[in-house]
Design an enzyme around this catalytic site. Sequence first.
Site, mmCIF file in Angstrom:
data_model
loop_
_atom_site.group_PDB
_atom_site.id
_atom_site.type_symbol
_atom_site.label_atom_id
_atom_site.label_comp_id
_atom_site.label_asym_id
_atom_site.label_seq_id
_atom_site.Cartn_x
_atom_site.Cartn_y
_atom_site.Cartn_z
ATOM 1 N N ALA A 114 0.859 -1.184 0.000
ATOM 2 C CA ALA A 114 0.000 0.000 0.000
ATOM 3 C C ALA A 114 0.893 1.231 0.000
ATOM 4 C CB ALA A 114 -0.924 0.015 1.208
ATOM 5 N N GLU A 141 -5.467 -4.488 -9.078
ATOM 6 C CA GLU A 141 -5.341 -4.807 -7.663
ATOM 7 C C GLU A 141 -6.712 -4.841 -6.995
ATOM 8 O OE1 GLU A 141 -0.874 -2.933 -6.974
ATOM 9 O OE2 GLU A 141 -2.634 -1.711 -6.553
#
Length: 240
Positions: free
Chosen positions: A96, A116
């Site tokens: 992230a 994703e």
Amino acid sequence: MTQSEQKTLVANTAIDTLIEKGKIFSGMKIGLGTGSTAIPAVYRLAEHIKSGELKDIKAVVTSFQTQNACQDLDIPVYSMNDRIIGGHLDLSIDGADEVTPDCFCIKGGGGAHVREKLVEYNSDIFVVVADSSKAVETIGTKFAVPVEIIESARVPVTNALNKLGAKCVLREGVRKAGPVITDNGNQILDCTWEQPIDVAAMEDKINGIVGVVENGLFSKNKPIVFVATPDDKVEIRNWH
């Protein structure tokens, strides 16, 4: 410990812990993410496969980068459309760009957030691995939220995002003249706000704009988060 060392530490810890606690086991369908923290997790997973501890792992990847790594590591790769996958995964693991204490995330610094999100929103368990620099209190004012758009919608989408308070910058290529083109053939607007945003509400508002393919806010499938701490340990958030 350097940032690179933290990424390896948190990736290895996450994979080892998930296997030890029975959340990764042989025969699983696993989504594998993109970026400098996700790739070490792919390598750690490959070590467990090579040792024979894990067998019959079926991977779905989120970018050409991860696909190439899996090919080099002999991890079989499928698409979400393959019958053996059936559009659903047991677990996915990814990095992230920012992650809050509530486990909301920004992803897409590498331009792969559409694939994703497709993978991670269709997984029973979503796992994020992050070094300590990615842990933040709020989202929206520092690291830009990527918004993938179709090329012909750039101006009207920018206008709509401006009305939502965003400052938008078209992402430009490095060592390439012109905009970044994603694996899906689209462009990216990088967006920031003067004040922190309501992540869940903004994710929906952006996706309601005609011409937007997807954005890099992740609020719908809250992940288990493994994050390195400044004292070189690993904190686990939202374990369930």
